[in-house]
Design a protein around this motif. Structure first.
Motif, PDB file in Angstrom:
ATOM      1  N   ASP A   7      12.312  62.398  80.381  1.00 42.91           N
ATOM      2  CA  ASP A   7      12.192  62.171  81.822  1.00 42.91           C
ATOM      3  C   ASP A   7      13.591  62.088  82.422  1.00 42.91           C
ATOM      4  O   ASP A   7      14.590  62.296  81.738  1.00 42.91           O
ATOM      5  N   ALA A   8      13.664  61.795  83.701  1.00 45.13           N
ATOM      6  CA  ALA A   8      14.938  61.890  84.414  1.00 45.13           C
ATOM      7  C   ALA A   8      15.845  60.684  84.200  1.00 45.13           C
ATOM      8  O   ALA A   8      17.027  60.741  84.543  1.00 45.13           O
ATOM      9  N   MET A  56      21.366  66.558  83.181  1.00 37.62           N
ATOM     10  CA  MET A  56      22.192  65.393  82.900  1.00 37.62           C
ATOM     11  C   MET A  56      22.829  64.905  84.200  1.00 37.62           C
ATOM     12  O   MET A  56      23.188  65.710  85.066  1.00 37.62           O
ATOM     13  N   PRO A  57      22.996  63.587  84.356  1.00 37.09           N
ATOM     14  CA  PRO A  57      23.517  63.036  85.616  1.00 37.09           C
ATOM     15  C   PRO A  57      24.880  63.602  86.014  1.00 37.09           C
ATOM     16  O   PRO A  57      25.125  63.880  87.182  1.00 37.09           O
ATOM     17  N   THR A  63      20.649  70.814  80.763  1.00 32.20           N
ATOM     18  CA  THR A  63      19.361  70.118  80.829  1.00 32.20           C
ATOM     19  C   THR A  63      19.312  69.000  79.802  1.00 32.20           C
ATOM     20  O   THR A  63      19.934  69.065  78.743  1.00 32.20           O
ATOM     21  N   ARG A  64      18.528  67.978  80.121  1.00 26.67           N
ATOM     22  CA  ARG A  64      18.440  66.810  79.240  1.00 26.67           C
ATOM     23  C   ARG A  64      17.837  67.177  77.878  1.00 26.67           C
ATOM     24  O   ARG A  64      18.311  66.724  76.844  1.00 26.67           O
ATOM     25  N   VAL A  65      16.804  68.006  77.889  1.00 25.00           N
ATOM     26  CA  VAL A  65      16.158  68.324  76.623  1.00 25.00           C
ATOM     27  C   VAL A  65      17.116  69.083  75.710  1.00 25.00           C
ATOM     28  O   VAL A  65      17.206  68.795  74.505  1.00 25.00           O
ATOM     29  N   ASN A  66      17.874  70.038  76.252  1.00 20.14           N
ATOM     30  CA  ASN A  66      18.820  70.782  75.426  1.00 20.14           C
ATOM     31  C   ASN A  66      19.974  69.899  74.955  1.00 20.14           C
ATOM     32  O   ASN A  66      20.445  70.027  73.819  1.00 20.14           O
ATOM     33  N   LYS A 215      21.829  84.554  90.223  1.00 22.13           N
ATOM     34  CA  LYS A 215      21.698  83.336  91.004  1.00 22.13           C
ATOM     35  C   LYS A 215      22.465  82.192  90.345  1.00 22.13           C
ATOM     36  O   LYS A 215      22.343  81.954  89.149  1.00 22.13           O
ATOM     37  N   ARG A 216      23.271  81.504  91.187  1.00 24.84           N
ATOM     38  CA  ARG A 216      23.826  80.230  90.713  1.00 24.84           C
ATOM     39  C   ARG A 216      22.681  79.224  90.728  1.00 24.84           C
ATOM     40  O   ARG A 216      21.994  79.085  91.737  1.00 24.84           O
ATOM     41  N   TRP A 217      22.463  78.561  89.609  1.00 26.38           N
ATOM     42  CA  TRP A 217      21.260  77.742  89.469  1.00 26.38           C
ATOM     43  C   TRP A 217      21.601  76.449  88.737  1.00 26.38           C
ATOM     44  O   TRP A 217      22.301  76.464  87.726  1.00 26.38           O
ATOM     45  N   LYS A 218      21.091  75.338  89.241  1.00 24.50           N
ATOM     46  CA  LYS A 218      21.243  74.061  88.554  1.00 24.50           C
ATOM     47  C   LYS A 218      19.934  73.733  87.856  1.00 24.50           C
ATOM     48  O   LYS A 218      18.873  73.773  88.476  1.00 24.50           O
TER      49      LYS A 218
END
Length: 301
Positions: A7-8, A56-57, A63-66, A215-218
């Motif tokens: 989760d976040a 990640m903050p 990404t958190r999972v990776n 695309k620049r993507w977050k």
């Protein structure tokens, strides 16, 4: 029953992630690339696209999972359960093949955690000694990241993320030309159904017209974006290319290669960084010369 949750806000259960990593490698025949391994873990645990999008903050390109799966691999390697080659292939060792329950990964987690506490203690001690002796620079153990985390990529992705959209499109155009594409055209803000440009790739005697989106993507690009891009390609091309600074969810990867549909090749942020480095586009690498003296050679004169 899932072995970990993403989760976040909260930290995931790392021993659980380690166990699923081992199980994923067993399913994959004992070895896998990072992408294959991450996607297999996500499949086994049923991680949703929404969960894969959490970042990640302090690094919205990761990404958190990776990120935490990278730590799971690092812990397993330090515990002797995994090994990895210079080509980024991870493999089970004899120790790793013998792990079949959470007890095995928990033991490794506890071992590595204890080692980290000792490293932290040594670092504090070194800092105190440096202060006592008025030493300005002292060699201490650093707080290392996961085994396969490369800081230069995070820096590069941060730079790319600040580029204006039209500049990023020109960068993609230049990269495709360096890769062998010809007649590369950037369409800019034409509103052409998500298509940012088109180029021609010649392979031996055959040429392919390839439409691309950059695309620049977050965070993560999901399956919806792939379907939307494919919809724009209908009746125009046999192949598409999607370039992003972010990551693709496992569902997006599946959608890109779905049977009976236009194939779409994917270049995520990690691969984009490698391509920019390989083609020397804004990335410079330096080889460090190491000199050693062979004293025995002089004795023979």
């Amino acid at each position: 029953m899932r072995r970990f949750e993403i989760d976040a806000d909260t930290l995931p259960d790392l021993p659980g992630m380690m166990l699923v990593t081992v199980e994923a490698l067993k399913d994959l025949g004992g070895s896998a690339t990072i992408q294959e391994l991450d996607e297999k873990v996500i499949e086994l645990e049923g991680v949703t696209e929404a969960e894969q999008a959490f970042t990640m903050p302090r690094d919205e390109n990761r990404t958190r999972v990776n990120y935490y799966l990278a730590w799971a691999r690092t812990y397993l390697k330090r515990g002797g359960a995994l090994d990895n080659s210079s080509r980024g292939v991870w493999a089970l060792t004899e120790t790793g093949s013998g792990i079949s329950s959470l007890d095995g990964t928990q033991a490794i987690y506890d071992q590595v955690t204890q080692e980290e506490r000792e490293r932290a203690r040594q670092k504090r001690l070194a800092a105190k000694l440096a202060e006592a002796h008025k030493v300005s620079e002292v060699e201490v153990l650093a707080d290392d990241g996961p085994e396969d985390e490369e800081d230069w990529k995070s820096v590069l992705l941060a730079v790319l993320g600040k580029m204006p959209p039209d500049a990023f499109e020109r960068l993609a155009q230049r990269l495709l030309r360096e890769a062998g594409f010809t007649k590369v055209e950037v369409r800019g803000k034409s509103g052409d159904g998500g298509i940012d440009g088109v180029g021609v790739l010649r392979v031996n005697l055959v040429s392919f017209q390839v439409y691309f989106q950059c695309k620049r993507w977050k965070g993560s690009v999901g399956s919806k974006e792939i379907r939307d891009f494919r919809g724009a390609l209908q009746g125009r091309a046999d192949k598409g290319l999607f370039i992003t600074t972010g990551h693709f969810t496992s569902q997006a990867s599946d959608e890109a290669t779905r049977d009976g549909a236009i194939a779409i090749d994917l270049i995520d942020g990690d691969r984009l960084c490698e391509l920019l480095k390989d083609n020397k586009l804004g990335v410079e690498t330096r080889m460090i010369e190491e000199v050693s003296i062979q004293a025995d050679w002089f004795d023979g004169l």
